[in-house]
Design a protein around this motif. Structure first.
Motif: not given
Length: 428
Positions: A68-72, A75-79
Motif C-alpha cells: 500500500r505504502h509503496a503504491a502511495l 503516486l505522483d504528488p499532483q495525482s
C-alpha cells in the motif's frame, strides 16, 4: 433501429443502430459456474480463475501494508493532491447527506411507541474496476461514502493487473482491506468468503458484464447497490444550446466504452444539425476516437422534439444515467424533470466534474433504472430498521382490532397472541 419507441412530437435526426439493452453477452452460465466453484473451493478457485482470465498467478491476494505504502509513494504528488481533493469533496457531500437521515421516535397512539434507527451495514465489499485507464475516482466513489456512513469494515477488490495507482486510491479512500481479485470471482469471493477474503453483507461498485451478472446471481442473502449497464449521457437543449460544448460533453462520456449511450434531445433543428456536424469534426482529432466514435456510431442519437413537453416526456422515458440541461432557464426547466441518475443544471455543470471530483457520486443507475432509483449515496450503506414498544394503555388500543382481524383471517395463533396480553391486563 427497429425497437426505438414512438413518441408523439419526437423525430430523429440520428438514431442508434444498436440497442445496449440487447447486446449483453450470454454470460449467465459461465458466471454461475464461477460462483459455484468459488463457493466450493475458495481461494483455489479464485487463483485458477485469476490465472485463466487475468493471466495473474498471485501467491497472496491481499495487498500488504508495505505494498500500500509503496503504491502511495509511487503516486505522483499532483495525482495524490487531486485524489485527496476529490475525497474531501465526496466526503463532505456524503456527510451532508447523512445529516438528513435521522433516527425517529413517535407515539401515534397513547402508549404505542415506534420509530427507527439508522444502522450502518457491518461489512461492505467495493468492487473497483480496472478498466483501460487508472480511474482514480472509482474507489473514491464507493469507499468514501461507506466510511462516512460508519461501515465497520470496507473490503476492496480490484483486478490483479489494475494500475498501482488504483491501490493508492483505495488506500487513501479508507479501504480496510484490499485484494487483487477481479471479475466474477471477486464478487463470488466477497459474497461467500474464502480462506483469505471475508464474506461481506453488501457489494457495491460497477464492473463489466461478468461482474454485473455475478452481482445479480448473488443478490438475496447478499445486498447489492444496483445492476449497472454501459454508461449514458443525454443533453436537453433549446435554441440557446452551444453545439461545440454539447458535442464535447457527449464525446467525453463516449470515450468510456464502445457501448456508451450518448444523445441530444432538443426542440431546435438547427442545433441538432450543428451538433451532428460537430461530432464528426471533433472526432477527427480526438485521441480516443476509436472508442468514442464507435459509441457515437452505434448508440448515439439526436431526438428532435416538437415542444418542451415532448422533450421532457422523452427524457423521462429515457431516464438517462447522466442528464445535462442546456436551456435558457436551466434551473426552472430542471424542476420539471423526474427520471434521471444525476442531473447537471446549466452548461457550466459538466458530467466530468462529478465523474472526477466535485462531490456527487458517479455510480449511477443506467438502462432506465433512473425511473425507480437514484445512484450510490451514503444511504446505500445504512439500514433504516424499525422498532416499537407498548405500554399497557397501548395494548388496550391495538389488541382488540388485531385480535378481531386475526380471527376474521382464520389465523388462530395470531388471535391468541394479540389477545393474551389484553387478557393478562384484565386479570390484574
Amino acid at each position: 433501429m427497429k425497437d426505438m419507441p414512438e413518441f408523439s412530437g419526437v423525430t430523429y435526426v440520428k438514431q442508434p443502430s444498436r440497442s445496449a439493452a440487447g447486446d449483453n453477452a450470454p454470460v449467465e452460465e459461465l458466471v454461475a459456474q464461477i460462483l459455484a466453484a468459488v463457493r466450493k473451493d475458495g481461494d483455489a478457485a479464485v487463483r485458477a480463475y485469476s490465472r485463466q482470465f487475468d493471466k495473474a498467478d498471485l501467491e497472496m491476494f491481499e495487498v500488504s501494508d508495505a505494498e500500500r505504502h509503496a503504491a502511495l509513494e509511487a503516486l505522483d504528488p499532483q495525482s495524490r493532491a487531486d485524489t485527496e481533493f476529490a475525497i474531501a469533496n465526496v466526503r463532505a457531500f456524503a456527510q451532508a447527506q447523512l445529516s438528513t437521515i435521522q433516527p425517529l421516535e413517535v407515539e401515534p397512539l397513547p402508549g404505542v411507541h415506534m420509530g427507527h434507527r439508522v444502522i450502518p451495514v457491518q461489512r461492505v465489499g467495493c468492487y473497483v474496476p480496472g478498466g483501460r485507464y487508472p480511474l482514480l475516482s472509482a474507489p473514491v466513489m464507493t469507499i468514501v461514502p461507506a466510511k462516512v456512513a460508519g461501515v465497520d469494515e470496507v473490503v476492496a477488490c480490484l483486478p490483479p493487473n489494475a494500475h498501482p495507482a488504483m491501490i493508492a486510491g483505495c488506500h487513501l479512500s479508507g479501504a480496510d482491506r484490499i485484494f487483487r481479485i477481479g471479475g466474477a470471482q471477486a464478487i463470488a469471493a466477497m459474497a461467500f468468503g474464502t480462506e483469505t477474503v471475508p464474506a461481506v453483507d453488501k457489494i457495491v461498485g460497477p464492473g463489466n458484464a461478468f461482474v454485473n451478472e455475478a452481482k445479480r446471481q448473488v443478490f438475496g442473502p447478499i445486498g447489492i447497490d444496483q445492476l449497472a449497464g454501459p454508461s449514458e449521457i443525454f443533453i436537453l437543449a433549446d435554441e440557446t444550446g452551444d453545439a461545440a460544448m454539447i458535442a464535447t460533453d457527449l464525446l467525453a462520456q463516449a470515450e468510456h466504452d464502445v457501448r456508451t449511450r450518448v444523445g441530444l434531445i432538443t426542440t431546435h433543428e438547427p442545433l441538432a444539425r450543428a451538433v451532428l456536424a460537430e461530432m464528426d469534426r471533433q472526432l477527427a482529432d480526438l485521441s480516443t476516437a476509436e472508442t468514442a466514435g464507435a459509441a457515437w456510431r452505434d448508440y448515439g442519437e439526436i431526438a428532435l422534439c416538437a415542444d418542451e413537453a415532448a422533450m421532457i416526456a422523452y427524457s423521462d422515458h429515457i431516464a438517462a444515467e447522466h442528464l445535462q440541461v442546456h436551456t435558457a432557464d436551466a434551473r426552472e426547466f430542471a424542476t420539471r424533470l423526474r427520471n434521471y441518475g444525476s442531473l447537471f443544471i446549466g452548461e457550466l455543470a459538466s458530467v466530468v466534474y462529478s465523474d472526477k471530483c466535485s462531490g456527487t457520486n458517479h455510480t449511477l443507475p443506467t438502462m432506465a433504472a433512473g425511473r425507480y432509483t437514484g445512484g450510490l449515496w451514503v444511504g446505500t450503506y445504512v439500514k433504516i430498521a424499525t422498532h416499537q414498544w407498548l405500554t399497557e394503555e397501548g395494548v388496550r388500543h391495538v389488541a382488540p382490532p388485531a385480535a378481531r382481524q386475526s380471527a376474521n383471517e382464520g389465523l388462530e395463533g395470531h388471535r391468541r397472541a394479540a389477545q393474551l396480553r389484553l387478557d393478562r391486563l384484565s386479570e390484574r
